[in-house]
Design a protein around this motif. Structure first.
Motif, short mmCIF file in Angstrom:
data_model
loop_
_atom_site.label_atom_id
_atom_site.label_comp_id
_atom_site.label_asym_id
_atom_site.label_seq_id
_atom_site.Cartn_x
_atom_site.Cartn_y
_atom_site.Cartn_z
N LEU A 87 64.49 16.93 70.30
CA LEU A 87 64.42 15.76 69.62
C LEU A 87 65.14 15.98 68.07
CD1 LEU A 87 60.70 14.64 69.87
CD2 LEU A 87 62.79 13.78 71.08
N SER A 88 65.44 17.30 67.78
CA SER A 88 66.18 17.19 66.64
C SER A 88 67.74 17.29 66.69
CB SER A 88 65.86 18.68 65.85
OG SER A 88 66.35 19.60 66.47
N PHE A 89 68.15 17.32 67.78
CA PHE A 89 69.49 17.58 68.28
C PHE A 89 70.28 16.14 68.11
CE2 PHE A 89 72.95 17.36 71.42
CZ PHE A 89 73.68 18.20 70.85
N PRO A 90 69.42 14.98 68.22
CA PRO A 90 70.33 13.60 68.09
C PRO A 90 70.49 13.38 66.59
CG PRO A 90 68.60 13.30 69.71
CD PRO A 90 68.29 14.79 69.25
N VAL A 91 69.51 13.91 65.95
CA VAL A 91 69.89 13.64 64.23
C VAL A 91 70.94 14.54 63.68
CG1 VAL A 91 68.64 14.01 61.99
CG2 VAL A 91 67.21 13.47 64.16
N PHE A 92 71.22 15.60 64.40
CA PHE A 92 72.70 16.35 63.94
C PHE A 92 73.82 15.67 64.63
CE2 PHE A 92 69.63 20.09 64.60
CZ PHE A 92 69.01 20.16 63.17
N CYS A 93 73.60 15.13 65.74
CA CYS A 93 74.77 14.53 66.21
C CYS A 93 75.21 13.23 65.37
CB CYS A 93 74.52 13.96 67.92
SG CYS A 93 74.47 15.35 68.92
N VAL A 94 74.13 12.43 65.07
CA VAL A 94 74.39 11.46 64.29
C VAL A 94 75.16 11.72 62.80
CG1 VAL A 94 73.24 9.55 62.75
CG2 VAL A 94 72.55 9.97 65.27
N ILE B 149 76.75 10.76 73.32
CA ILE B 149 76.22 11.14 74.78
C ILE B 149 75.34 12.15 74.50
CG2 ILE B 149 76.89 11.64 77.06
CD1 ILE B 149 79.39 10.06 76.82
N ALA B 150 75.96 13.26 73.92
CA ALA B 150 74.96 14.36 73.71
C ALA B 150 73.73 14.19 73.04
CB ALA B 150 75.85 15.52 73.09
N GLY B 151 73.93 13.29 72.14
CA GLY B 151 72.58 12.87 71.40
C GLY B 151 71.76 12.31 72.20
N ILE B 152 71.98 11.30 73.25
CA ILE B 152 71.41 10.62 73.94
C ILE B 152 70.62 11.58 75.10
CG2 ILE B 152 71.15 8.92 75.91
CD1 ILE B 152 73.54 7.59 74.58
N GLY B 153 71.46 12.57 75.30
CA GLY B 153 70.77 13.55 76.43
C GLY B 153 69.57 14.41 75.46
N VAL C 85 76.83 21.88 65.49
CA VAL C 85 75.94 20.94 66.14
C VAL C 85 75.54 21.44 67.51
CG1 VAL C 85 75.49 18.56 66.94
CG2 VAL C 85 75.93 19.15 64.72
N MET C 86 76.72 21.58 68.39
CA MET C 86 76.67 22.05 69.80
C MET C 86 76.09 23.42 70.03
SD MET C 86 78.13 19.40 71.42
CE MET C 86 77.54 18.05 70.49
N THR C 87 76.31 24.30 69.15
CA THR C 87 75.54 25.39 69.29
C THR C 87 74.20 25.45 69.06
OG1 THR C 87 77.49 26.61 68.56
CG2 THR C 87 75.61 28.03 68.47
N LEU C 88 73.59 24.56 67.93
CA LEU C 88 72.40 24.29 67.75
C LEU C 88 71.56 23.82 68.96
CD1 LEU C 88 72.33 22.93 64.15
CD2 LEU C 88 71.39 25.05 64.80
N GLY C 89 72.36 22.66 69.66
CA GLY C 89 71.69 22.01 70.82
C GLY C 89 71.41 23.07 71.97
N ASN C 90 72.38 24.17 72.05
CA ASN C 90 72.03 24.87 73.18
C ASN C 90 71.42 26.08 72.93
OD1 ASN C 90 72.58 25.29 75.90
ND2 ASN C 90 74.34 26.83 75.53
N SER C 91 71.85 26.95 71.67
CA SER C 91 70.94 28.21 71.08
C SER C 91 69.60 28.03 70.64
CB SER C 91 71.99 28.95 70.38
OG SER C 91 73.29 29.39 71.17
#
Length: 425
Positions: A197-204, A108-112, A45-51
């Protein structure tokens, strides 16, 4: 370094014990398979959020009307914030527990991600708000993936199990890098800011898995007072600083080279070869796929053989250095992809070795803090790669290859002379 390898032949009784231990290891990993899957989701998830953002950086440049250097900061600010907070997250995880740090960090990452995506969607001048959201994602990232490494070390008593699981975690991390450009380009094909906007879904999803599927091992030890803890960490660096600093440095350089390569390829594919959208995502995934596969194989074969880890790390970095240096002669498309594919294999071999060396070589009570310094160095590399390449691209491609190759050679030299596992027998 207090890593002792058993290279001599084992007596029959020892072999029986090893066989029994092997069964225990298999049973233990089998019992923890859902926990391992849950932990593996975090680096993914963290890699998806950046890369995910890398293939759409040129599009962002046009949509937001910003420079190439400003675009690179969208990747860099995420890592800069994480660099400073990771040691704090590591310290807290050693004292209040790993899950109590990981779960709020994912939230917190999802909120960002929501802030960045919302700004791109609703605001005309969204750049600075996007950066603020990315900074908040960095806050969350500081307490997520870096804490997974010591948690794996806590969950398993046997070093072989730790090595195998860290290999899986690193493979998940690299698999995220493979999936990211394809998925990011795919989502951006609908709406350019959809990756935010897809990143918060992965965080959840990751939070739910952590809550229900991961049980932190109970510790009978009381939290160590800060003064004693600080003295313990200081003593660790005093006794083991030579190889710890070496691993920190190597990890940072490998991430700098990797994200520098990705930023360069994203720019060159679109501007020089006209490769865009989902096609560019697949092209970016080729060297990353090689990195992912080599990380998985490396994690499987190293087990607790620290001597092998050293030489795989040295050989992998050297291969990356030579393949990048070879681009001095040509940047024809498939030649360039082949060279970067070789460099991906080299980096992928080294990463699980570094993870295992540092996790196995540190006492459990200090593991979260020490590994957090290592994670900070990796984030420094991630932060430095894109802007360095953005600046070098104003001069010539040759300078990019000289700098990246030289840094890799320096890392290989450090691995050769500073990491010295002892062999017995």
């Amino acid at each position: 370094m207090e890593h002792i390898e058993q290279l001599s032949k084992s007596p029959p009784a020892a072999k029986k014990k090893q066989t029994k231990a092997g069964h225990k290891r298999s049973d233990e990993i089998s019992k923890q398979k859902w926990a391992i899957l849950s932990l593996s989701s975090i680096p993914l998830v963290m890699t998806l959020g950046n890369s995910m953002l890398i293939p759409i950086l040129p599009s962002m440049e046009k949509k937001l009307d910003i420079s190439s250097l400003q675009t690179s900061m969208i990747i860099t600010v995420y890592s800069i914030v994480a660099i400073f907070l990771i040691p704090i997250a590591g310290y807290l995880s050693d004292h209040i527990g790993r899950k109590k740090v990981i779960i709020p960090s994912l939230i917190i990452a999802g909120i960002g991600g929501i802030i960045s995506g919302g700004a791109a969607w609703k605001l005309d001048n969204a750049y600075w708000v996007i950066l603020a959201g990315r900074a908040l994602q960095g806050v969350g990232a500081a307490g997520a993936f870096p804490i997974v490494l010591p948690l794996v070390g806590d969950m398993f008593k046997n070093e072989d199990d730790v090595s195998v699981c860290l290999g899986i975690i690193e493979t998940s991390n690299t698999f995220g890098k493979v999936l990211s450009p394809i998925f990011g380009a795919f989502l951006a094909g609908f709406i350019w800011f959809l990756p935010f906007l897809s990143f918060p879904v992965f965080c959840v999803i990751s939070v739910v898995m952590m809550i229900f599927l991961v049980k932190s091992p109970k510790s009978s030890q009381k939290p160590v007072p800060f003064r004693d803890f600080f003295n313990g960490v200081k003593k660790t660096f005093s006794e083991k600083g030579r190889w710890l600093y070496a691993i920190f440095f190597i990890g940072g350089i490998l991430m700098l080279v990797l994200f520098g390569i990705l930023f360069y390829l994203s720019e060159i594919f679109e501007k020089e070869y006209g490769i865009k959208d989902i096609k560019k995502g697949f092209f970016l995934a080729l060297p990353l796929g090689a990195l992912c596969l080599s990380s998985f194989i490396g994690g499987k074969i190293i087990k607790k053989n620290k001597v092998l880890m050293k030489w795989l790390t040295f050989g992998g970095i050297l291969a990356a250095a030579l393949s990048i240096g070879a681009l001095w002669f040509s940047i024809k498309l498939w030649y360039m992809i082949t060279m970067f594919l070789i460099s991906g294999i080299g980096i992928g071999i080294g990463l699980p070795c570094l993870d295992t060396l540092i996790t196995d070589g540190v006492e459990k009570k200090e593991r979260g803090t020490i590994t957090s310094f290592y994670a900070s160095m990796r984030f420094i590399g991630v932060a430095a790669g894109p802007p360095i390449i953005a600046v070098l691209m104003k001069f010539s491609n040759q300078w990019i290859f000289i700098v990246m190759s030289s840094l890799s050679i320096l890392a290989a030299i450090v691995a050769l002379f500073a990491i010295k596992p002892k062999a017995q027998g």
